[in-house]
Write a protein that holds these residues in place. Structure first.
Motif, PDB file in Angstrom:
ATOM      1  N   ASN A 297      20.678  44.328  38.587  1.00 30.98           N
ATOM      2  CA  ASN A 297      22.104  44.745  38.646  1.00 30.98           C
ATOM      3  C   ASN A 297      22.412  44.176  37.116  1.00 30.98           C
ATOM      4  O   ASN A 297      22.615  43.065  36.855  1.00 30.98           O
ATOM      5  CB  ASN A 297      23.158  44.193  39.382  1.00 30.98           C
ATOM      6  N   ILE A 298      22.807  45.100  35.910  1.00 24.96           N
ATOM      7  CA  ILE A 298      23.055  45.045  34.776  1.00 24.96           C
ATOM      8  C   ILE A 298      24.473  44.319  34.811  1.00 24.96           C
ATOM      9  O   ILE A 298      24.831  43.638  33.778  1.00 24.96           O
ATOM     10  CB  ILE A 298      22.853  46.041  33.990  1.00 24.96           C
ATOM     11  N   ARG A 299      25.570  44.508  35.609  1.00 23.40           N
ATOM     12  CA  ARG A 299      26.674  44.435  35.507  1.00 23.40           C
ATOM     13  C   ARG A 299      27.294  43.869  36.858  1.00 23.40           C
ATOM     14  O   ARG A 299      27.743  44.631  37.528  1.00 23.40           O
ATOM     15  CB  ARG A 299      27.577  45.476  35.184  1.00 23.40           C
ATOM     16  N   PRO A 300      26.862  42.775  37.263  1.00 21.03           N
ATOM     17  CA  PRO A 300      27.164  42.250  38.718  1.00 21.03           C
ATOM     18  C   PRO A 300      28.569  42.137  39.015  1.00 21.03           C
ATOM     19  O   PRO A 300      29.595  42.104  38.177  1.00 21.03           O
ATOM     20  CB  PRO A 300      26.696  40.768  38.590  1.00 21.03           C
ATOM     21  N   ASP A 301      28.915  42.417  40.169  1.00 17.53           N
ATOM     22  CA  ASP A 301      30.354  42.213  40.834  1.00 17.53           C
ATOM     23  C   ASP A 301      30.889  40.893  40.668  1.00 17.53           C
ATOM     24  O   ASP A 301      30.074  40.010  40.851  1.00 17.53           O
ATOM     25  CB  ASP A 301      30.473  42.675  42.096  1.00 17.53           C
ATOM     26  N   ILE A 302      32.229  40.630  40.476  1.00 19.20           N
ATOM     27  CA  ILE A 302      32.844  39.558  40.416  1.00 19.20           C
ATOM     28  C   ILE A 302      33.325  38.957  42.010  1.00 19.20           C
ATOM     29  O   ILE A 302      33.785  39.731  42.668  1.00 19.20           O
ATOM     30  CB  ILE A 302      33.941  39.545  39.636  1.00 19.20           C
ATOM     31  N   ILE A 303      32.944  37.837  42.256  1.00 20.96           N
ATOM     32  CA  ILE A 303      33.076  37.316  43.787  1.00 20.96           C
ATOM     33  C   ILE A 303      34.236  36.301  43.745  1.00 20.96           C
ATOM     34  O   ILE A 303      34.104  35.200  42.928  1.00 20.96           O
ATOM     35  CB  ILE A 303      31.846  36.992  44.493  1.00 20.96           C
ATOM     36  N   LEU A 304      35.422  36.380  44.284  1.00 28.76           N
ATOM     37  CA  LEU A 304      36.414  35.548  44.158  1.00 28.76           C
ATOM     38  C   LEU A 304      36.432  34.955  45.453  1.00 28.76           C
ATOM     39  O   LEU A 304      36.523  35.253  46.735  1.00 28.76           O
ATOM     40  CB  LEU A 304      37.871  36.281  43.984  1.00 28.76           C
ATOM     41  N   HIS A 305      36.452  33.581  45.335  1.00 30.72           N
ATOM     42  CA  HIS A 305      36.565  32.575  46.509  1.00 30.72           C
ATOM     43  C   HIS A 305      37.916  32.136  46.660  1.00 30.72           C
ATOM     44  O   HIS A 305      38.237  31.229  45.690  1.00 30.72           O
ATOM     45  CB  HIS A 305      35.369  31.492  46.160  1.00 30.72           C
ATOM     46  N   LYS A 306      38.702  32.349  47.693  1.00 28.88           N
ATOM     47  CA  LYS A 306      39.924  31.980  47.734  1.00 28.88           C
ATOM     48  C   LYS A 306      39.979  30.362  48.011  1.00 28.88           C
ATOM     49  O   LYS A 306      39.264  30.026  48.593  1.00 28.88           O
ATOM     50  CB  LYS A 306      40.253  32.584  49.141  1.00 28.88           C
ATOM     51  N   ASP A 307      40.990  30.188  47.209  1.00 28.50           N
ATOM     52  CA  ASP A 307      41.345  28.665  47.255  1.00 28.50           C
ATOM     53  C   ASP A 307      43.011  28.904  47.456  1.00 28.50           C
ATOM     54  O   ASP A 307      43.771  28.839  46.478  1.00 28.50           O
ATOM     55  CB  ASP A 307      40.880  27.922  46.083  1.00 28.50           C
ATOM     56  N   GLU A 308      43.553  28.930  48.714  1.00 31.23           N
ATOM     57  CA  GLU A 308      44.915  29.150  48.881  1.00 31.23           C
ATOM     58  C   GLU A 308      45.839  28.120  48.260  1.00 31.23           C
ATOM     59  O   GLU A 308      46.989  28.266  47.817  1.00 31.23           O
ATOM     60  CB  GLU A 308      45.206  28.999  50.447  1.00 31.23           C
ATOM     61  N   GLU A 309      45.398  26.645  48.170  1.00 31.89           N
ATOM     62  CA  GLU A 309      46.310  25.783  47.588  1.00 31.89           C
ATOM     63  C   GLU A 309      45.973  25.378  45.877  1.00 31.89           C
ATOM     64  O   GLU A 309      46.608  24.717  45.242  1.00 31.89           O
ATOM     65  CB  GLU A 309      46.116  24.407  48.328  1.00 31.89           C
ATOM     66  N   LYS A 340      36.868  50.374  38.732  1.00 32.31           N
ATOM     67  CA  LYS A 340      36.318  49.477  39.931  1.00 32.31           C
ATOM     68  C   LYS A 340      36.926  48.243  39.674  1.00 32.31           C
ATOM     69  O   LYS A 340      36.537  47.623  38.708  1.00 32.31           O
ATOM     70  CB  LYS A 340      34.883  49.595  39.878  1.00 32.31           C
ATOM     71  N   PRO A 341      37.532  47.534  40.550  1.00 32.23           N
ATOM     72  CA  PRO A 341      38.281  46.175  40.291  1.00 32.23           C
ATOM     73  C   PRO A 341      37.295  45.046  40.202  1.00 32.23           C
ATOM     74  O   PRO A 341      36.463  44.817  40.943  1.00 32.23           O
ATOM     75  CB  PRO A 341      39.002  45.832  41.304  1.00 32.23           C
ATOM     76  N   ARG A 342      37.251  44.375  38.823  1.00 30.34           N
ATOM     77  CA  ARG A 342      36.305  43.185  38.366  1.00 30.34           C
ATOM     78  C   ARG A 342      37.312  42.331  38.045  1.00 30.34           C
ATOM     79  O   ARG A 342      37.579  41.479  38.562  1.00 30.34           O
ATOM     80  CB  ARG A 342      35.248  43.641  37.527  1.00 30.34           C
ATOM     81  N   PHE A 707      42.428  50.523  40.923  1.00 33.15           N
ATOM     82  CA  PHE A 707      42.934  49.394  41.553  1.00 33.15           C
ATOM     83  C   PHE A 707      44.678  48.796  40.887  1.00 33.15           C
ATOM     84  O   PHE A 707      44.514  48.748  39.616  1.00 33.15           O
ATOM     85  CB  PHE A 707      42.128  47.968  41.154  1.00 33.15           C
ATOM     86  N   SER A 708      45.377  48.446  41.753  1.00 34.61           N
ATOM     87  CA  SER A 708      46.665  48.218  41.421  1.00 34.61           C
ATOM     88  C   SER A 708      46.816  46.557  41.249  1.00 34.61           C
ATOM     89  O   SER A 708      46.495  46.099  42.441  1.00 34.61           O
ATOM     90  CB  SER A 708      47.689  48.744  42.269  1.00 34.61           C
ATOM     91  N   THR A 709      47.154  45.853  40.347  1.00 41.94           N
ATOM     92  CA  THR A 709      47.139  44.437  40.191  1.00 41.94           C
ATOM     93  C   THR A 709      48.430  43.843  40.954  1.00 41.94           C
ATOM     94  O   THR A 709      49.343  44.662  41.271  1.00 41.94           O
ATOM     95  CB  THR A 709      47.021  44.027  38.787  1.00 41.94           C
ATOM     96  N   LEU A 710      48.231  42.600  41.101  1.00 37.01           N
ATOM     97  CA  LEU A 710      49.653  41.807  41.586  1.00 37.01           C
ATOM     98  C   LEU A 710      50.832  42.085  40.691  1.00 37.01           C
ATOM     99  O   LEU A 710      50.630  41.978  39.630  1.00 37.01           O
ATOM    100  CB  LEU A 710      49.207  40.459  41.881  1.00 37.01           C
ATOM    101  N   TYR A 736      30.250  48.697  28.922  1.00 35.87           N
ATOM    102  CA  TYR A 736      29.798  48.995  30.232  1.00 35.87           C
ATOM    103  C   TYR A 736      30.853  49.833  30.614  1.00 35.87           C
ATOM    104  O   TYR A 736      30.717  50.925  31.355  1.00 35.87           O
ATOM    105  CB  TYR A 736      29.876  47.567  31.094  1.00 35.87           C
ATOM    106  N   ASP A 737      32.422  49.662  30.190  1.00 37.73           N
ATOM    107  CA  ASP A 737      33.386  50.533  30.838  1.00 37.73           C
ATOM    108  C   ASP A 737      33.190  51.903  30.244  1.00 37.73           C
ATOM    109  O   ASP A 737      33.230  52.930  31.244  1.00 37.73           O
ATOM    110  CB  ASP A 737      34.558  50.074  30.456  1.00 37.73           C
ATOM    111  N   ARG A 738      32.483  52.200  29.110  1.00 37.71           N
ATOM    112  CA  ARG A 738      32.423  53.334  28.588  1.00 37.71           C
ATOM    113  C   ARG A 738      31.218  54.190  28.753  1.00 37.71           C
ATOM    114  O   ARG A 738      30.871  55.390  28.683  1.00 37.71           O
ATOM    115  CB  ARG A 738      32.844  53.706  27.103  1.00 37.71           C
TER     116      ARG A 738
END
Length: 797
Positions: A297-309, A340-342, A707-710, A736-738
């Motif tokens: 995978n030349i462009r890996p996905d971003i994995i977000l680990h939630k930290d509520e506090e 694709k949201p990254r 993707f619509s951001t917050l 990568y985007d283009r």
């Protein structure tokens, strides 16, 4: 300790039972002796002679040591050196790391700054007491791994100036000795810890910073000034691009770099009357996030680990406030919207975290969050630096710069201001901006440069204005876009610094002025160096290239090549590079009957007790591993350690002729055992042979809904800078985007005409590579391509 008392040069001698390290100051008036026991097979035993000798007394002492050891071979010369980096032990004996060559790279008010030019590793125990473990396969692998951290690549030190601290901290905070080594920017803190704690002093060691140092002379309106740019890389959570992302549980972020710009008037043979500096910061987005990447995978996905506090995020900003004060201004340059949201995932979560933190802070202490999608605006506007300059001006209005007056006094006089110390010239080789280089001469250490009388006086610094707070800039990697923004900030700051020094009337340097171009070149060089250290390739400098009017096709080709190089380094080299860094910093310390570093599947320290896994080493290395903590780990190499006998030329003991004897003119048989710079094992030069088809695997691209951001409209102190203008910067993700680099064809001059990959186009791209010199007839990378990746030389298709 006064500058004229600092030990700057050393000579190492040995008998069968002891090492004797003789250190002396620049004036050769103070001589000290350190004795290291060689009969301890696995313990470190050091004795410091408290006596201060004259040169003649010290040589007489060595003569007596030689006479007393004649029956076992006498006293032998080992090597000359310029300081101890530290001591380290793996599974067998202790080793000592020495700086054996240095190069002068700068001068800050008479305090010389050096770059490491050569380092050596000395095995401490005598061969007669070494255990079998000293020659074991694992021991050799650890030793070779340590050598892959090449100290000749961007490691700097100074004997009399605390280079690990900013100018403002040096003058406004009174810390010295052990405390300085414990700061976040001293990379040999772990290696030097044993000797510092045992001797309760730091006179035998040097504190190394890692990053970038450049000093240049310029002129404006006929007045000369000297500009110094320093980048200090943090040793906390240090590592490589995909293995160190985001923030760890202690609030330490990846790729945390402090950049300082020092400016003072350059007056020949005189000290400057004033000096200024400004500090800015870069660091990974302080959220718990990662990218699980592999060769597939030349462009890996971003994995977000939630930290509520947002505990780790809060710790990070607490640390920034402790280091720099208020306000903390955050310039976030990542993308707002993607198909694709990254990055946009992090953008929304980052804004949310700042909003949550600010709710608990009084208004005057709230974090100032500025967001501007630099990639988007770089494609629309011709000059995004104008907008970045306005952001920089806003930040500088809030933080100010450090401005200090300088006076000189005789060393014995008292002063009411902060003493900066006596300046000290030296003799070492220099950069292009300094004196001509002295090379190759065995007598180079005896060549002294003349020192103006004013530089032998005590300098007293009286602060006029102080910087309060800092601008913290980030993109996704904190390399390419971040470096452009830091240049814009540095340019605006330079105008204010020159104005404070009285060199210009208007506190502004025009973006089109020659001086702006000169500064851009320095920041571009810094960006390339920092990108190599963290990302494995030079930085993507599209905006800088466009400013210089570089041909668009040439810029696009350069961007594609650097993307390939960065991917190759991340996929194939970074795992072992991370291991080497973790061993050097002490995050992994080998133990008997515990898993070896290469048997672990993560560099998290709490995995140290885990046994090796059943998968093969090749499979384990196929996937780059994520770590969250300051880590633990190492690299492999089963080949025997190569011995460097580069020091075996006919060199005398170093005693005066009257004290020389035939028996002590020979060199030690055991020194230096390893040259940390001559092994060819530097992580930046390591390139294994890999199947070519693995570089561009068969994969298909899936488009997702936009993707619509917050909505951050209610986030306190949140400002989206899109309204300021339509300008920005390009980064590696633009490519990568283009397009996908692997779909480029010789007939396509525009990246806009290339679409994302499918299986057929992958095969077409590989066919082009087969004819380009990247792949050979066997489908593996050519030696020419390996060498190009390792050195970033010119690679011609």
């Amino acid at each position: 300790m006064a500058c004229d008392e600092i030990l700057q040069k050393f000579k190492l001698y040995e008998t069968r039972s002891n090492f004797y390290l003789v250190g002396y100051n620049k004036a050769r008036t103070i001589w000290r002796v350190l004795k290291i026991d060689r009969l301890e097979a696995s313990d470190l035993s050091i004795y410091e002679d408290k006596t201060i000798y004259s040169e003649a007394e010290c040589y007489e002492l060595l003569k007596r040591v030689h006479d007393g050891n004649r029956s076992t071979g006498g006293l032998k010369f080992v090597t000359k050196c310029y300081g101890i980096v530290g001591f380290v032990r793996f599974l067998g004996p202790y080793y000592m790391l020495l700086i054996t060559k240095r190069r002068r790279v700068g001068n800050i008010c008479g305090h010389i700054v050096y770059e490491v030019s050569k380092s050596d590793i000395i095995t401490l125990p005598s061969p007669i007491v070494r255990s079998n473990m000293a020659y074991s396969k694992d021991e050799n692998r650890y030793k070779r791994l340590l050598c892959t951290v090449d100290l000749t690549k961007d490691f700097f030190f100074s004997y009399s100036y605390n280079i690990m601290r900013s100018l403002q901290k040096n003058l406004c905070e009174e810390n010295s000795g052990q405390v300085l080594y414990e700061t976040m920017f001293v990379w040999n803190e772990f290696l030097s810890r044993s000797i510092r704690h045992h001797l309760k002093n730091t006179i035998w060691t040097v504190a190394l910073i890692h990053g970038f140092f450049k000093q240049s002379n310029f002129s404006v309106l006929g007045k000369n000034f000297r500009l110094t740019l320093i980048a200090r890389r943090s040793r906390h959570f240090a590592g490589t691009r995909y293995l160190k992302r985001g923030v760890n549980e202690k609030g330490r972020v990846a790729n945390d770099v402090e950049t300082e710009q020092i400016v003072f008037e350059d007056i020949p043979d005189e000290i400057p009357a004033q000096i200024t500096s400004v500090v800015q910061n870069r660091g990974s987005i302080p959220l718990m996030w990662s990218q699980e990447t592999s060769k597939l995978n030349i462009r890996p996905d971003i994995i977000l680990h939630k930290d509520e506090e947002y505990k780790a995020t809060r710790l990070h900003f607490d640390n920034l406030i402790m280091r720099y004060g208020h306000p903390i201004i955050i310039l976030n340059l990542i993308k707002t919207k993607e198909k694709k949201p990254r990055e946009s995932l992090l953008r929304a979560e980052f804004a949310k975290s700042i909003h949550m933190i600010n709710k608990d802070l009084p208004e005057e202490e709230r974090l100032r969050f500025l967001h501007w999608d630099l990639s988007k605006h770089a494609r629309r506007d011709k000059n995004p630096l104008l907008t970045l300059g306005r952001v920089a001006a806003y930040a500088l209005e809030l933080t100010g710069i450090f401005h200090c007056g300088i006076t000189s006094e005789a060393p014995t006089s008292d002063s009411s201001g902060q003493t900066f110390g006596e300046s000290s010239g030296d003799e070492e080789t220099s950069t292009d901006d300094m004196a001509p280089t002295v090379s190759g001469s065995t007598n180079a250490e005896n060549i002294e440069e003349s020192e103006p009388a004013s530089f032998r006086r005590k300098l007293v610094m009286k602060p006029i204005a102080c910087q309060k707070g800092v601008l913290r800039t980030n993109c996704i990697d904190c390399l390419d876009r971040t470096n452009v923004a830091q240049y814009a900030y540095g340019l605006v700051a330079l105008g204010r610094q020159l104005h404070a020094l009285g060199l210009i009337d208007d506190p502004k340097v025009d973006l089109d002025a020659p001086l702006a171009n000169d500064l851009m070149n320095i920041y571009e060089r810094m960006g390339d160096i920092l990108a190599f250290q963290y990302g494995g390739s030079a930085a993507h400098n599209k905006i800088f290239c466009e400013r210089r009017g570089q041909w668009k096709a040439a810029t696009q080709s350069q961007e594609i090549i650097r993307t390939i190089q960065r991917y190759y380094s991340n996929a194939y080299l970074d795992s072992e590079k991370q291991d080497a860094i973790n061993v050097f910093l002490g995050h992994f310390q080998p133990q008997q009957d515990k898993p070896a570093l290469w048997e672990l599947d993560s560099d998290q320290h709490y995995n140290l007790g885990r046994r090796g896994h059943s998968f093969t080493e090749d499979l384990a290395r196929s996937f780059i591993k994520r770590s969250f903590s300051d880590g633990n780990i190492l690299v492999e190499n089963s080949d025997p350690v190569s011995i460097n006998n580069g020091g075996t030329e006919n060199v005398s003991l170093g005693l005066p002729p009257s004290l020389q004897s035939e028996e002590i003119t020979e060199l030690s048989d055991s020194a230096p055992e390893i040259s940390a710079t001559d092994t060819g094992l530097s992580y930046s030069r390591f390139y294994p042979t890999l199947p070519g088809r693995q570089l561009f695997p068969d994969r298909r691209h899936t488009l997702l809904n936009e993707f619509s951001t917050l909505d951050e409209s209610h986030s306190s102190n949140f400002l989206d800078l899109d309204w300021l203008s339509s300008s920005g910067n390009s980064c590696e993700d633009d490519i990568y985007d283009r397009s996908s680099i692997i779909n480029s064809t010789p007939g396509n001059n525009s990246m806009e005409n290339v679409i994302l990959t499918d299986a057929e186009k992958v095969e077409t791209s590989l066919d082009h590579l087969d004819n380009s010199g990247i792949l050979n007839h066997a489908g593996t990378f050519t030696d020419k391509f390996h060498q190009w990746v390792a050195t970033e030389g010119t690679f011609c298709f």
